[in-house]
Design a protein around this motif. Sequence first.
Motif, PDB file in Angstrom:
ATOM      1  N   ASP A 143     -56.903  -3.698  -1.867  1.00 43.43           N
ATOM      2  CA  ASP A 143     -56.252  -2.755  -2.764  1.00 43.43           C
ATOM      3  C   ASP A 143     -57.245  -1.784  -3.397  1.00 43.43           C
ATOM      4  OD1 ASP A 143     -57.554  -4.642  -4.232  1.00 43.43           O
ATOM      5  OD2 ASP A 143     -55.912  -5.065  -5.604  1.00 43.43           O
ATOM      6  N   ASP A 144     -58.434  -1.673  -2.832  1.00 40.51           N
ATOM      7  CA  ASP A 144     -59.430  -0.736  -3.333  1.00 40.51           C
ATOM      8  C   ASP A 144     -59.316   0.594  -2.601  1.00 40.51           C
ATOM      9  OD1 ASP A 144     -60.419  -2.503  -5.134  1.00 40.51           O
ATOM     10  OD2 ASP A 144     -62.141  -3.130  -3.932  1.00 40.51           O
ATOM     11  N   MET A 149     -54.372   2.103  -1.879  1.00 43.09           N
ATOM     12  CA  MET A 149     -53.250   2.536  -2.709  1.00 43.09           C
ATOM     13  C   MET A 149     -52.116   3.099  -1.855  1.00 43.09           C
ATOM     14  SD  MET A 149     -54.961   4.216  -6.122  1.00 43.09           S
ATOM     15  CE  MET A 149     -55.968   5.401  -5.230  1.00 43.09           C
ATOM     16  N   GLY A 152     -50.318   0.190  -0.188  1.00 43.79           N
ATOM     17  CA  GLY A 152     -49.441  -0.500  -1.139  1.00 43.79           C
ATOM     18  C   GLY A 152     -48.181   0.300  -1.433  1.00 43.79           C
ATOM     19  N   PHE A 153     -48.330   1.628  -1.582  1.00 43.48           N
ATOM     20  CA  PHE A 153     -47.164   2.481  -1.818  1.00 43.48           C
ATOM     21  C   PHE A 153     -46.235   2.461  -0.611  1.00 43.48           C
ATOM     22  CE2 PHE A 153     -45.121   6.695  -1.511  1.00 43.48           C
ATOM     23  CZ  PHE A 153     -44.375   6.672  -2.679  1.00 43.48           C
TER      24      PHE A 153
END
Length: 632
Positions: A143-144, A149, A152-153
């Motif tokens: 998640d870095d 991001m 994840g979205f």
Amino acid sequence: MTQTIAPRVRTLVLLLLAVTGALLAGAAPASAHAALTGSDPGQGAVVETAPAQVSLTFSEQIAVSDDAVRVLDPKGERVDKGDPANPSGTTYTVRLLSGLPDGTYTVAYQVVSADSHPVAGAFTFSIGAPSETTVSASAQASDDGLVGMLYGFGRYMSYAGFVVMAGGAAFVLACWERGSGVRAVQRLVVSGWLALTAATLGLLLLRGSYTGSGKAADIFDLSLLGEVLQTKTGAALVSRLLLLAAAALFIAVLFGAYDKREDEEKRDLTFGLAIGGTVVAAGIAASWAMSEHASQGLQPGVAMPVDVLHLLAVAAWLGGLTALLVALYRAPASTPLGRDAVQRFSRLAFGSVVTLVVTGVYQSWRQLGSWSAFTDTRYGQLLLGKIALMVVLVGIASFSRRWTARLAEAAVPEAREEEKQPAGAVPEADGAGEGGEERAAQLARQRAAVESARQKRLRDADPGRSGLRRSVLAEAGVAVVLLAVTTVLTQTEPGRTEQEARAASSTASPAAAPTGQGTAAVTLNMPFDTGGEKGKGVVTVDLDPARAGDNDVHVYVEGPDGQPVDIPEVKLSFTLSAKDIGPLPVVPDRITTGHWSASGVQIPMTGDWKVEVTVRTSDIDQVTVSKNARIG
């Protein structure tokens, strides 16, 4: 929204508590995310002679690339050769160059677990004696960075799209057949299909970079895309795209041929559409179940069907709730949402809630395995948050049930009022004379507009309908947050795996103390003030033996009165700015009130280290304090 949930909720809760207790009491070991459970040489070990290879043992099968395991000497030069090998089971090895000199070596790995999640980490071992090293033992988390991001979205949008598409279609077929002709409902379901399709394509492009370099420039690397297509996750994403093509055909029939049929003909077609839609929706749900948590660990043959059922229940409840909200706000006066449709959704929602709770209990037992994992692991804490949101959602649903009853009662006076009022104050056309037909058509349109406005006014004046709108809107707001927490859960290391990794680390053999190093402990006292209530105190850090290599860390938190106090979280990090090393994070385990401890903390070299402690005294109050310490 659940019409019948209030009288049954007590029995349901008692039953679930009993089942949960029985399952968690008899839990057996299992894993989902891969975790490093052992290595040779061990973490922090000091060996007399240079090993010929380094072996890593994980909790499950992993996928490794050519560059998945790297071994670096004290100067940062690679000393491994050849690709990683899998000689047996879950053990993976990489060969080393011969004739390695004494010093501290860093092993960094970045692999993909069998449930599709990237796993990264690093540790050190020493040959002869520990030495200074220029290597920063950092690991890239999934998640870095920008790619993490975006990924994840994309996962959130894929879940949301599936819920809206499948749940909206189920709402039309099971609760409101006339809704197939409502433009707002059509747009909702089509938007869900578009969101799921776009998110799936995006995940397919992002996957190679997400599990590899993490660089945005690699998103459109076709060679990486080719490698992704050969993996289990890539195959699942491609299968989802093919099933979405079938879903597009289903949606076209639902809002095309189905809508144009008469009511009698619709009933005959509903059964066929329901069977076909369920098969397609189950296939799409299986594309998650067959490539993520459910496919690995304990009882995968049971876990995957349960996961599919869980996702279908989520879609039927939350997606149907979204469609209900759209219908309440956007349904035209000519096609009003009747009380029968609302009551049918109440029954559908209750069945979905029961299914969610039963399948959720099984999933919780499988992923946690013990009561302590609820509070000791991030997965368990997120799961507690999800359970709390579910309770809030069911509580709001009980208010919706009351408004549904009032809506049914209000239907009778509304019908009477319609009988008393004239159809409209528009004069009749005699149709005679020049332009009589045009005049008649114009007057007909005026009468229809007046009648539509009158029906909308009557509908909006219904207090039961207005209250139902507000409560359903509140449910939908909580559902958005609930879906976000669920998305994060699917990317979080399960509690079982996290606790197994901790146990493996705590039972690892301690490193031998190198000759000639001092063994004096370092004690640091740092006052803190988080600004919140009872936010003042002193945190004490004991580092023993305060040398390069293996160390034990104890953290004590006391209030202004000198008494030990418990706080929600304590974290540490070590930074050697002179060598550009760190911050090296440490998350100690709680031992007792006001006392946390971590063993096997690796300090790669001597020097003046900055020790930072983050103290959190509430959900929103935290502060970071620091001091410098001479280590070695």
